[in-house]
Design an enzyme around this catalytic site. Structure first.
Site, PDB file in Angstrom:
ATOM      1  N   ILE A  66      18.628  64.104 -59.150  1.00 35.73           N
ATOM      2  CA  ILE A  66      18.263  64.260 -60.562  1.00 35.73           C
ATOM      3  C   ILE A  66      18.725  63.006 -61.306  1.00 35.73           C
ATOM      4  O   ILE A  66      19.930  62.775 -61.451  1.00 35.73           O
ATOM      5  CB  ILE A  66      18.927  65.513 -61.170  1.00 35.73           C
ATOM      6  CG1 ILE A  66      18.548  66.750 -60.353  1.00 35.73           C
ATOM      7  CG2 ILE A  66      18.536  65.675 -62.639  1.00 35.73           C
ATOM      8  CD1 ILE A  66      19.353  67.989 -60.703  1.00 35.73           C
ATOM      9  N   CYS A  86      22.962  62.859 -56.944  1.00 37.74           N
ATOM     10  CA  CYS A  86      22.268  62.835 -55.659  1.00 37.74           C
ATOM     11  C   CYS A  86      21.993  64.251 -55.148  1.00 37.74           C
ATOM     12  O   CYS A  86      22.651  65.212 -55.550  1.00 37.74           O
ATOM     13  CB  CYS A  86      23.111  62.089 -54.623  1.00 37.74           C
ATOM     14  SG  CYS A  86      23.395  60.352 -55.020  1.00 37.74           S
ATOM     15  N   GLU A  99      22.605  65.536 -52.237  1.00 39.86           N
ATOM     16  CA  GLU A  99      23.723  66.099 -51.480  1.00 39.86           C
ATOM     17  C   GLU A  99      24.757  66.727 -52.411  1.00 39.86           C
ATOM     18  O   GLU A  99      25.262  67.827 -52.159  1.00 39.86           O
ATOM     19  CB  GLU A  99      24.392  65.004 -50.632  1.00 39.86           C
ATOM     20  CG  GLU A  99      23.454  64.327 -49.641  1.00 39.86           C
ATOM     21  CD  GLU A  99      22.798  63.076 -50.194  1.00 39.86           C
ATOM     22  OE1 GLU A  99      22.702  62.079 -49.455  1.00 39.86           O
ATOM     23  OE2 GLU A  99      22.373  63.099 -51.368  1.00 39.86           O
ATOM     24  N   CYS A 121      24.942  58.322 -49.774  1.00 44.33           N
ATOM     25  CA  CYS A 121      25.617  57.175 -50.372  1.00 44.33           C
ATOM     26  C   CYS A 121      27.136  57.352 -50.261  1.00 44.33           C
ATOM     27  O   CYS A 121      27.629  58.408 -49.866  1.00 44.33           O
ATOM     28  CB  CYS A 121      25.197  57.014 -51.830  1.00 44.33           C
ATOM     29  SG  CYS A 121      25.882  58.277 -52.931  1.00 44.33           S
ATOM     30  N   CYS A 166      28.588  60.330 -52.296  1.00 43.79           N
ATOM     31  CA  CYS A 166      28.336  61.628 -51.654  1.00 43.79           C
ATOM     32  C   CYS A 166      29.234  61.838 -50.440  1.00 43.79           C
ATOM     33  O   CYS A 166      29.705  62.952 -50.191  1.00 43.79           O
ATOM     34  CB  CYS A 166      26.870  61.729 -51.248  1.00 43.79           C
ATOM     35  SG  CYS A 166      25.754  61.995 -52.644  1.00 43.79           S
TER      36      CYS A 166
END
Length: 199
Positions: free
Chosen positions: A111, A121, A123, A158, A161
């Site tokens: 989002i 993210c 995740e 990333c 995350c």
């Protein structure tokens, strides 16, 4: 090559290890379909990986009862989340499906925000949804992504995350990735984040 028949015998082999080998601390390192494994069992598994040339991710999948059907379900749910991605700036859609130890699956998409910093993210969306509903024990996450929602290459998490995952997940937590050719890569959290920050 990988000896699958030996790998499939893992639960049986573990059941034959003498109880006298249990650590006095009874340090639990994994909870799964075969019960809780103390440190001696982890060492046994490491040796098993070396002897039978098995991938560690395969052993962990067996330990956590994550079969191919479960992986397919996770990827299907992750791909389904691509259409919900709010990514008007990067146009890069990501979907994730998080598996809890009790079998519950939480999904998430990325989002974005015009200020970029507040973007979230896929995740982390899945993790935050799960934690906000009282879930804090996880075994695996499937992640897919691509421009305009079209999967091309693998889409690893990333750094942010990975750090968030390390807050709630054990080192043997599985991260599953898939590309457009349906090739799958599997990593443990420890492999992707060997030195996480903690307080």
């Amino acid at each position: 090559h990988q000896n699958k028949s030996q790998t499939q015998q893992l639960p049986f082999l573990l059941s034959k290890v003498p109880l006298s080998l249990h650590s006095s601390r009874q340090q639990v390192v994994a909870s799964n379909a075969f019960g809780a494994f103390p440190i001696w069992a982890r060492l046994f598994l490491r040796e098993f990986v070396l002897i039978y040339n098995s991938k560690e991710s395969d052993i962990i999948s067996i330990m956590n009862n994550i079969n191919e059907q479960t992986k397919s379900e996770l990827f299907e749910k992750a791909e389904n989340m691509l259409k919900f991605s709010y990514s008007p700036y990067s146009h890069f859609c990501v979907g994730a499906a998080l598996l809890c130890t009790d079998g519950t699956i939480y999904t998430g998409c990325n989002i974005e925000n015009a200020a970029y910093g507040p973007s979230n993210c896929a995740e982390r969306t899945a993790i935050f949804k799960a934690v906000s509903e009282g879930k804090k024990d996880f075994v695996a996450i499937a992640i897919v992504g691509g421009k305009e929602g079209i999967i091309e290459d693998f889409c690893p998490p990333c750094g942010v995350c990975r750090q968030v995952l390390s807050e709630f997940c054990k080192k043997d937590f599985l991260i599953l990735l898939k590309d457009k050719k349906n090739q799958v890569k599997e990593f443990t959290l420890e492999q992707l984040l060997p030195e996480s920050f903690s307080l």
